[in-house]
Design an enzyme around this catalytic site. Sequence first.
Site, PDB file in Angstrom:
ATOM      1  NE  ARG A   1      -1.194   2.475   2.934  1.00 18.82           N
ATOM      2  CZ  ARG A   1      -0.650   3.560   3.453  1.00 18.82           C
ATOM      3  NH1 ARG A   1      -0.539   4.669   2.741  1.00 18.82           N
ATOM      4  NH2 ARG A   1      -0.190   3.546   4.699  1.00 18.82           N
ATOM      5  CG  ASP A   2       3.280   4.394   2.945  1.00 19.38           C
ATOM      6  OD1 ASP A   2       3.638   5.139   2.027  1.00 19.38           O
ATOM      7  OD2 ASP A   2       3.259   4.754   4.140  1.00 19.38           O
TER       8      ASP A   2
ATOM      9  CG  HIS B   1       3.541   4.706   9.077  1.00 21.12           C
ATOM     10  ND1 HIS B   1       3.085   3.669   8.298  1.00 21.12           N
ATOM     11  CD2 HIS B   1       3.880   5.699   8.214  1.00 21.12           C
ATOM     12  CE1 HIS B   1       3.138   4.023   7.017  1.00 21.12           C
ATOM     13  NE2 HIS B   1       3.634   5.243   6.939  1.00 21.12           N
TER      14      HIS B   1
ATOM     15  CG  HIS C   1       7.746   7.674   5.534  1.00 19.83           C
ATOM     16  ND1 HIS C   1       7.635   7.260   4.232  1.00 19.83           N
ATOM     17  CD2 HIS C   1       6.537   7.432   6.102  1.00 19.83           C
ATOM     18  CE1 HIS C   1       6.409   6.812   4.006  1.00 19.83           C
ATOM     19  NE2 HIS C   1       5.705   6.898   5.132  1.00 19.83           N
TER      20      HIS C   1
ATOM     21  CB  CYS D   1       2.222  10.824   1.721  1.00 17.55           C
ATOM     22  SG  CYS D   1       0.671  11.703   1.451  1.00 17.55           S
TER      23      CYS D   1
ATOM     24  CG  ASN E   1       6.794   3.319   4.423  1.00 15.69           C
ATOM     25  OD1 ASN E   1       6.041   3.519   5.361  1.00 15.69           O
ATOM     26  ND2 ASN E   1       6.417   3.495   3.170  1.00 15.69           N
TER      27      ASN E   1
HETATM   28  N1  COA Z   1     -13.292   5.117  -3.565  1.00 19.38           N
HETATM   29  C1  COA Z   1     -13.527   5.364  -4.869  1.00 19.38           C
HETATM   30  N2  COA Z   1     -13.940   6.538  -5.354  1.00 19.38           N
HETATM   31  C2  COA Z   1     -14.151   7.503  -4.459  1.00 19.38           C
HETATM   32  C3  COA Z   1     -13.947   7.323  -3.075  1.00 19.38           C
HETATM   33  C4  COA Z   1     -13.493   6.069  -2.645  1.00 19.38           C
HETATM   34  N3  COA Z   1     -13.224   5.833  -1.372  1.00 19.38           N
HETATM   35  N4  COA Z   1     -14.240   8.465  -2.458  1.00 19.38           N
HETATM   36  C5  COA Z   1     -14.636   9.338  -3.403  1.00 19.38           C
HETATM   37  N5  COA Z   1     -14.563   8.758  -4.608  1.00 19.38           N
HETATM   38  C6  COA Z   1     -14.866   9.341  -5.940  1.00 19.38           C
HETATM   39  C7  COA Z   1     -16.173  10.046  -6.025  1.00 19.38           C
HETATM   40  O1  COA Z   1     -17.192   9.158  -6.372  1.00 19.38           O
HETATM   41  C8  COA Z   1     -15.912  11.052  -7.130  1.00 19.38           C
HETATM   42  O2  COA Z   1     -15.939  10.398  -8.360  1.00 19.38           O
HETATM   43  P1  COA Z   1     -16.461  11.150  -9.670  1.00 19.38           P
HETATM   44  O3  COA Z   1     -15.552  12.325  -9.859  1.00 19.38           O
HETATM   45  O4  COA Z   1     -16.323  10.112 -10.741  1.00 19.38           O
HETATM   46  O5  COA Z   1     -17.853  11.529  -9.357  1.00 19.38           O
HETATM   47  C9  COA Z   1     -14.483  11.453  -6.874  1.00 19.38           C
HETATM   48  O6  COA Z   1     -13.894  10.335  -6.175  1.00 19.38           O
HETATM   49  C10 COA Z   1     -14.376  12.681  -6.033  1.00 19.38           C
HETATM   50  O7  COA Z   1     -15.193  12.510  -4.889  1.00 19.38           O
HETATM   51  P2  COA Z   1     -15.216  13.545  -3.699  1.00 19.38           P
HETATM   52  O8  COA Z   1     -16.126  13.082  -2.653  1.00 19.38           O
HETATM   53  O9  COA Z   1     -15.414  14.942  -4.242  1.00 19.38           O
HETATM   54  O10 COA Z   1     -13.792  13.333  -3.137  1.00 19.38           O
HETATM   55  P3  COA Z   1     -12.533  14.250  -3.273  1.00 19.38           P
HETATM   56  O11 COA Z   1     -12.158  14.513  -4.682  1.00 19.38           O
HETATM   57  O12 COA Z   1     -12.738  15.400  -2.362  1.00 19.38           O
HETATM   58  O13 COA Z   1     -11.434  13.242  -2.666  1.00 19.38           O
HETATM   59  C11 COA Z   1     -10.834  11.414  -1.187  1.00 19.38           C
HETATM   60  C12 COA Z   1     -11.543  12.747  -1.336  1.00 19.38           C
HETATM   61  C13 COA Z   1     -10.675  11.137   0.274  1.00 19.38           C
HETATM   62  C14 COA Z   1     -11.649  10.330  -1.849  1.00 19.38           C
HETATM   63  C15 COA Z   1      -9.478  11.503  -1.918  1.00 19.38           C
HETATM   64  O14 COA Z   1      -8.815  12.659  -1.527  1.00 19.38           O
HETATM   65  C16 COA Z   1      -8.606  10.314  -1.614  1.00 19.38           C
HETATM   66  O15 COA Z   1      -8.870   9.205  -2.064  1.00 19.38           O
HETATM   67  N6  COA Z   1      -7.527  10.511  -0.836  1.00 19.38           N
HETATM   68  C17 COA Z   1      -6.654   9.440  -0.429  1.00 19.38           C
HETATM   69  C18 COA Z   1      -5.261   9.939  -0.323  1.00 19.38           C
HETATM   70  C19 COA Z   1      -4.339   8.851   0.119  1.00 19.38           C
HETATM   71  O16 COA Z   1      -4.629   7.661   0.093  1.00 19.38           O
HETATM   72  N7  COA Z   1      -3.136   9.279   0.513  1.00 19.38           N
HETATM   73  C20 COA Z   1      -2.099   8.406   0.904  1.00 19.38           C
HETATM   74  C21 COA Z   1      -2.346   7.635   2.137  1.00 19.38           C
HETATM   75  S1  COA Z   1      -2.230   8.562   3.618  1.00 19.38           S
HETATM   76 ZN    ZN Z   2       3.609   6.374   5.165  1.00 22.54          ZN
END
Ligand code: COA
Ligand code: ZN
Length: 303
Positions: free
Chosen positions: A10-11, A203, A205, A236, A245
Site C-alpha cells: 500500500r504505502d 509508522h 519514513h 505520500c 518508509n
Molecule cells: N473510492 C472510490 N472513489 C471515491 C472514493 C473512494 N473511497 N471516495 C470518493 N470517490 C470518488 C467520487 O465518487 C468522485 O468520483 P467522480 O468524480 O467520478 O464523481 C471522486 O472520487 C471525487 O469525490 P469527492 O467526494 O469529491 O472526493 P474528493 O475529490 O474530495 O477526494 C478522497 C476525497 C478522500 C476520496 C481523496 O482525496 C482520496 O482518495 N484521498 C486518499 C489519499 C491517500 O490515500 N493518501 C495516501 C495515504 S495517507
Molecule cells: Zn507512510
Amino acid sequence: MIEINEVGPRDGLQIEPAFVATDDKVALVDALSGCGFARIEVTSFTSARAIPALADAEAVMQRIRRRPGVVYTCLVPNLRGMERALDSGADELNLVMSVSETHNQANLRMTREQSTSQLLAMLERAGQAGVPGNVSLSTTFGCPFEGDIALSEVERLARLFASAGAAGITLCDTTGMAYPTQVADLAASLAALLPASTPLTLHLHNTRGMALANALAAWQVGMRRFDGAVGGLGGCPYAPGASGNASTEELVHMFDCMGVDTGVSLAPLLEVVATLPRLVAREVPSQLLAAGPRLRTHPAPGR
Ligand code: COA
Ligand code: ZN
C-alpha cells in the site's frame, strides 16, 4: 516479541509513477504472506483519481491467497472506501487522517473536522460489521507545510478515537521529520494516556535517515508494533519531499541482531526485496539488500 506490519503493497506502491500490474501486486502480497508477518496492508480503497497506482484494489483483494493467521488490512480514507473494503473481505481497516490541518486538506480534501466526523462514523460502522478499525494519524511528528505539531492535538485525536473504539492508533511520521528523543517522549506519554486495549504502532519514513534510530528509541520506551515497507519503498503523494518508509528488512535485521523476535524470517524476506527493482523499475533504497546481513562473510582475498 514485536509485531511488524508490512505496508509495502500500500504505502510502498501508492507513490510509484509506473503502474504495477495487478498480477505483480498479487504475487508480491503472496510472497510476503510466506515471510511470517502478522499483518499485511494490501492496498487502499481511495479515489482512483487521488491514488491511480492502487485503482485495482478490489482485484488485488480478490486474487491474493490468504494465509491463515495473517491479518489482511486495507487503508480507507472515507465511508465509501470503507464499504468497498468490507465488500472485499478486509480483515481489518486502517482509517487515516492528519493531525495537521493543511496536510489533511491536501491529502484527503477534507477539513480535520470533516475527517474526524467521517472517522467516528466509520468506527461505528466497523463495530457493526465486526471488523477492527485502526486509526493512523499522519504528520504526528511534523508537517511539511506547518512544521511542528502541537502534542495536545495528537493527544486529543488519539484519545477521541480510542474512546470511539479504535482497535489501535498508529503514529505516522509521514515525511521523516521525527527524531529519537521526540519519538520516545511522545510514545511514552501517549501510551500512558491510552487504555492497554488500544495499542500504539509507529509508522516511520527514512526521509532524513533517522528511521532506525527512531524505531530503537520507541522500542526502548515500550513500543512493540512497527510499520515497515519492503525495500524502503513508499511515501505520500500529497506531502512534498516524501520518501520511503522504514525498510522492513532493516527493521527485522536490527531487531534480530538484538535478539528481539519479530516473527518474520529474514532470508525469504530478502528474496522478496531482491525482486523489487524489477517490479518498480528502479533501485530500491535498501542498504541491507546491498550489504547482506551482518554475518554474511566474503571469501578472503587471494594472495
Ligand atoms: N473510492 C472510490 N472513489 C471515491 C472514493 C473512494 N473511497 N471516495 C470518493 N470517490 C470518488 C467520487 O465518487 C468522485 O468520483 P467522480 O468524480 O467520478 O464523481 C471522486 O472520487 C471525487 O469525490 P469527492 O467526494 O469529491 O472526493 P474528493 O475529490 O474530495 O477526494 C478522497 C476525497 C478522500 C476520496 C481523496 O482525496 C482520496 O482518495 N484521498 C486518499 C489519499 C491517500 O490515500 N493518501 C495516501 C495515504 S495517507
Ligand atoms: Zn507512510
